[in-house]
Design a protein around this motif. Structure first.
Motif: not given
Ligand SMILES: Cc1cc2nc3c(=O)[nH]c(=O)nc-3n(C[C@H](O)[C@H](O)[C@H](O)COP(=O)(O)OP(=O)(O)OC[C@H]3O[C@@H](n4cnc5c(N)ncnc54)[C@H](O)[C@@H]3O)c2cc1C
Length: 307
Positions: A116-117, A123-129, A230-232, A271-273
């Motif tokens: 995930d990019l 604050g985004f990375v700390d809250s991801w998941g 929804a992130i690239p 996930d790769n496919s």
């Protein structure tokens, strides 16, 4: 260093999809090597949901049980390494790992997931998941009836909006300064009672990953408990491209119903496919892959033995 042993299959990626493929292969007495560098995509999430018998377990626990069960199959080996390159050499695949070793196999399984990019928004990375999530089936129930945001492009927002609205009446959509919706799309969101906030996002305010507010660049502070984002993504490795595997328009490795890529002998799972991103789907596609690789090898052995 070159290893003389020829594996039936090498699996690049030893998380849910890779281990699931290995289980089918181990149970079929196939000599299998799993190469894994230990970075599954869900490692930041405290609890994984919606996988039968393991609902609410930690991601690490699910992987630990899988690894323990694989240990019962003596033909399955594990290598803690990064796969760097792979190529076909006549009837074999040749895989080079980060320790400069070379491994050979009859079939190659790509199970390396996606990366995930994450945006640099504070604050985004700390809250991801934790409270910034990707999927209503994985974490939506835990945030039912909570203040909820969606941050995605128009297509993904319109896909998510009715699903999220089913879980909570308090939904707003963020466009981060872009005008992404046409008139019809705006009407659909309005009919669902969803607010559209088009200001640029400044930061995500949180406590230990638990969202409190989204602060917009115009100074407005929007109280929020969770945000669907929804992130690239990109692939962890370019190995499938080195081998010549075709990608779909969305950037996934193209596979058929048997998890075969466009390159003979190369399979992909997880996930790769697939855009259906879940542990259950990773396990399903891995299991199909293991069975299909075994079938190919069994047929090959049968025809080779025929007079
Ligand atoms: C934050 C978050 C939370 C989630 N929560 C849930 C949930 O609650 N329920 C649910 O069902 N699903 C959830 N998912 C989705 C689920 O985690 C994935 O669908 C699943 O992990 C996919 O499995 P995979 O085996 O394809 O890939 P991954 O689990 O990502 O594993 C890929 C593996 O390949 C390895 N690898 C990559 N490149 C190489 C290389 N070159 N050499 C060696 N090894 C390599 C990685 O280190 C990793 O171990 C979540 C996803 C995210 C991002």
């Amino acid at each position: 260093m070159e290893h003389n042993q020829l594996f039936d299959a090498i699996i690049i990626g030893g998380s849910y999809s890779g281990m699931s493929a290995a289980l089918s292969l181990g149970r079929s007495l196939r000599k299998t090597l799993i190469i894994d560098d230990g970075k599954p995509c869900n490692r930041s999430t405290p609890h994984s949901h919606n996988f039968l018998t393991r609902d609410g377990a930690t991601p690490g626990y699910i992987a630990e049980v899988a690894r323990e069960q694989l240990g019962a199959y003596p033909t399955v080996s594990w290598l803690n390494q990064r796969a760097m390159h792979a190529k076909r050499d006549h009837d074999m695949f040749v895989v080079e790992t980060g320790d400069n070793k070379i491994w050979h196999s009859k079939r190659l399984i790509l199970a390396a997931g996606i990366k995930d990019l994450l945006p640099g928004t504070p604050g985004f990375v700390d809250s991801w998941g934790i409270s910034v999530i990707h999927c209503p089936y994985c974490h939506g129930y835990e945030f039912r009836e909570k203040r909820t945001g969606i941050w995605a492009d128009a297509e993904r927002t319109l896909h998510l909006a009715p699903l999220v609205r089913n879980l909570t009446a308090d939904v707003c959509v963020f466009t981060d300064g872009k005008t992404v919706f046409d008139g019809e799309q705006r009407n659909k969101l309005r009919q669902l009672g969803i607010r559209i906030l088009e200001q640029e996002i400044g930061s995500l305010e949180h406590e230990n990953g638990r969202l409190k507010h989204i602060v917009l660049k115009d100074g407005q502070s929007v109280p929020l408990d969770t945000l669907y984002a929804a992130i690239p993504f990109e692939h962890h490795t370019a190995i499938h491209r080195e081998l010549g595997c075709v990608e779909t328009a969305q950037g996934y490795i193209q596979v058929d119903a048997f998890q075969k890529t466009t390159v003979p002998g190369v399979f992909a799972c997880g996930d790769n496919s697939s855009g259906m991103r879940s542990v259950a789907n990773a396990v399903l596609t891995g299991s199909v892959t293991g069975a299909m690789v075994n079938k190919e090898l069994a047929d090959e052995g049968l025809f080779a033995a025929m007079p």
